[in-house]
Write a protein that holds these residues in place. Structure first.
Motif, short mmCIF file in Angstrom:
data_model
loop_
_atom_site.label_atom_id
_atom_site.label_comp_id
_atom_site.label_asym_id
_atom_site.label_seq_id
_atom_site.Cartn_x
_atom_site.Cartn_y
_atom_site.Cartn_z
N SER A 104 0.60 -1.26 0.14
CA SER A 104 0.00 -0.16 0.04
C SER A 104 0.75 1.34 0.19
N LYS A 105 1.94 1.32 0.67
CA LYS A 105 2.84 2.53 0.74
C LYS A 105 3.52 2.45 -0.64
N LEU A 106 3.93 1.54 -1.14
CA LEU A 106 4.29 1.36 -2.69
C LEU A 106 3.28 2.26 -3.64
N ILE A 107 2.17 1.68 -3.73
CA ILE A 107 1.07 2.04 -4.48
C ILE A 107 0.67 3.58 -4.22
N GLN A 108 1.01 4.26 -2.96
CA GLN A 108 0.88 5.53 -2.89
C GLN A 108 1.69 6.49 -3.75
N GLU A 109 2.86 5.85 -4.09
CA GLU A 109 3.73 6.77 -5.01
C GLU A 109 3.58 6.54 -6.53
N CYS A 110 2.59 5.86 -6.80
CA CYS A 110 2.19 5.44 -8.19
C CYS A 110 0.96 5.97 -8.71
N TYR A 111 0.87 6.25 -9.98
CA TYR A 111 -0.42 6.79 -10.54
C TYR A 111 -1.42 5.64 -10.65
N ALA A 112 -2.58 6.12 -10.63
CA ALA A 112 -3.78 5.02 -10.47
C ALA A 112 -3.46 3.69 -11.23
N MET A 113 -3.58 2.89 -10.51
CA MET A 113 -3.14 1.57 -11.38
C MET A 113 -4.30 0.55 -10.93
N GLU A 114 -4.76 -0.43 -11.91
CA GLU A 114 -5.44 -1.60 -11.50
C GLU A 114 -4.46 -2.78 -11.71
N TYR A 115 -4.58 -3.63 -10.83
CA TYR A 115 -3.79 -4.80 -10.57
C TYR A 115 -4.20 -6.10 -9.98
N PHE A 116 -3.48 -7.08 -10.13
CA PHE A 116 -3.62 -8.58 -9.46
C PHE A 116 -2.55 -8.78 -8.34
N ILE A 117 -2.91 -9.32 -7.38
CA ILE A 117 -1.84 -9.76 -6.53
C ILE A 117 -2.13 -11.20 -5.96
N THR A 118 -1.04 -11.88 -6.10
CA THR A 118 -1.20 -13.13 -5.22
C THR A 118 0.35 -13.50 -4.70
N ASN A 119 0.59 -14.80 -4.25
CA ASN A 119 1.97 -14.96 -3.78
C ASN A 119 2.43 -16.16 -4.64
N ASP A 120 3.64 -16.77 -4.31
CA ASP A 120 4.33 -17.55 -5.41
C ASP A 120 3.58 -18.99 -5.39
N LYS A 121 2.92 -19.41 -4.28
CA LYS A 121 2.02 -20.54 -4.34
C LYS A 121 0.65 -20.47 -4.83
N ASN A 122 0.26 -18.94 -5.24
CA ASN A 122 -1.21 -18.90 -5.44
C ASN A 122 -2.18 -19.40 -4.59
N ASN A 123 -1.67 -19.03 -3.21
CA ASN A 123 -2.89 -19.30 -2.22
C ASN A 123 -3.73 -18.40 -2.08
N TYR A 124 -3.83 -17.34 -2.73
CA TYR A 124 -5.00 -16.27 -2.80
C TYR A 124 -4.98 -15.52 -3.96
N PHE A 125 -5.86 -14.85 -4.20
CA PHE A 125 -5.83 -13.91 -5.45
C PHE A 125 -6.73 -12.72 -4.98
N ILE A 126 -6.10 -11.28 -5.43
CA ILE A 126 -6.66 -10.10 -5.24
C ILE A 126 -6.65 -9.49 -6.44
N SER A 127 -7.76 -8.68 -6.60
CA SER A 127 -7.79 -7.77 -7.75
C SER A 127 -8.10 -6.54 -7.16
N VAL A 128 -7.76 -5.19 -7.68
CA VAL A 128 -7.54 -4.11 -7.26
C VAL A 128 -8.03 -3.27 -8.55
N ASN A 129 -9.05 -2.53 -8.50
CA ASN A 129 -9.60 -1.70 -9.70
C ASN A 129 -10.00 -0.39 -9.10
N TRP A 130 -10.44 0.51 -9.86
CA TRP A 130 -10.69 1.98 -9.42
C TRP A 130 -11.82 1.94 -8.34
N TYR A 131 -12.74 0.87 -8.39
CA TYR A 131 -13.90 1.02 -7.54
C TYR A 131 -13.76 -0.05 -6.33
N VAL A 132 -13.22 -1.30 -6.59
CA VAL A 132 -13.16 -2.22 -5.44
C VAL A 132 -11.83 -2.99 -5.46
N ILE A 133 -11.66 -3.74 -4.30
CA ILE A 133 -10.57 -4.50 -4.02
C ILE A 133 -11.36 -5.67 -3.67
#
Length: 145
Positions: A104-133
């Motif tokens: 979240s601190k890293l993203i504060q330094e960036c212009y508006a982005m939409e992105y996916f997040i997971t870990n190396d084992k794909n234990n979870y999945f997160i999407s972030v868009n302009w409206y909802v996480i």
């Protein structure tokens, strides 16, 4: 000439990580493609272009406006894999942030982005868009993987 720097989101994350002295790495090419495709196959997200979305009935949902700059402190630990829609500019690229709690601190330094997040084992999945996480398999939500 049109400024297309904003299209290179990996480079923007890299510049922000350097500014904040955060540890990171970048995975590209075939390895990144295989990882991203495996992630998409496992979680079957609803939208992988445009306003990215998991679209699951069991995902936990948070307001991006309210939580984008704080959610990682609660929901993430260890290294996280961040990637974007697989268009020409961002195809087959993964930004790996060594300490996910700092995303979240890293993203504060960036212009508006939409992105996916997971870990190396794909234990979870997160999407972030302009409206909802959307969080699937993270935290207290019902979607454990």
């Amino acid at each position: 000439m049109e400024n297309t720097d904003f299209l290179y989101r990996i480079k923007e994350l890299e510049a922000a990580a350097k500014k904040l002295f955060l540890e990171y790495s970048i995975i590209e090419g075939k390895m990144a493609n295989e990882f991203i495709q495996n992630t998409f196959n496992k979680f079957n997200p609803f939208k992988v272009v445009g306003h990215l979305s998991i679209g699951s009935d069991i995902s936990e949902k948070l307001s991006t406006d309210e939580y984008e700059f704080t959610f990682s402190e609660k929901y993430l630990s260890g290294a996280v894999y961040i990637f974007f829609e697989q268009d020409y500019y961002n195809k087959n690229q993964i930004f790996v942030l060594k300490e996910g709690k700092l995303l979240s601190k890293l993203i504060q330094e960036c212009y508006a982005m939409e992105y996916f997040i997971t870990n190396d084992k794909n234990n979870y999945f997160i999407s972030v868009n302009w409206y909802v996480i959307e969080l699937l398999g993270v935290g207290s939500g019902p979607a454990g993987y």
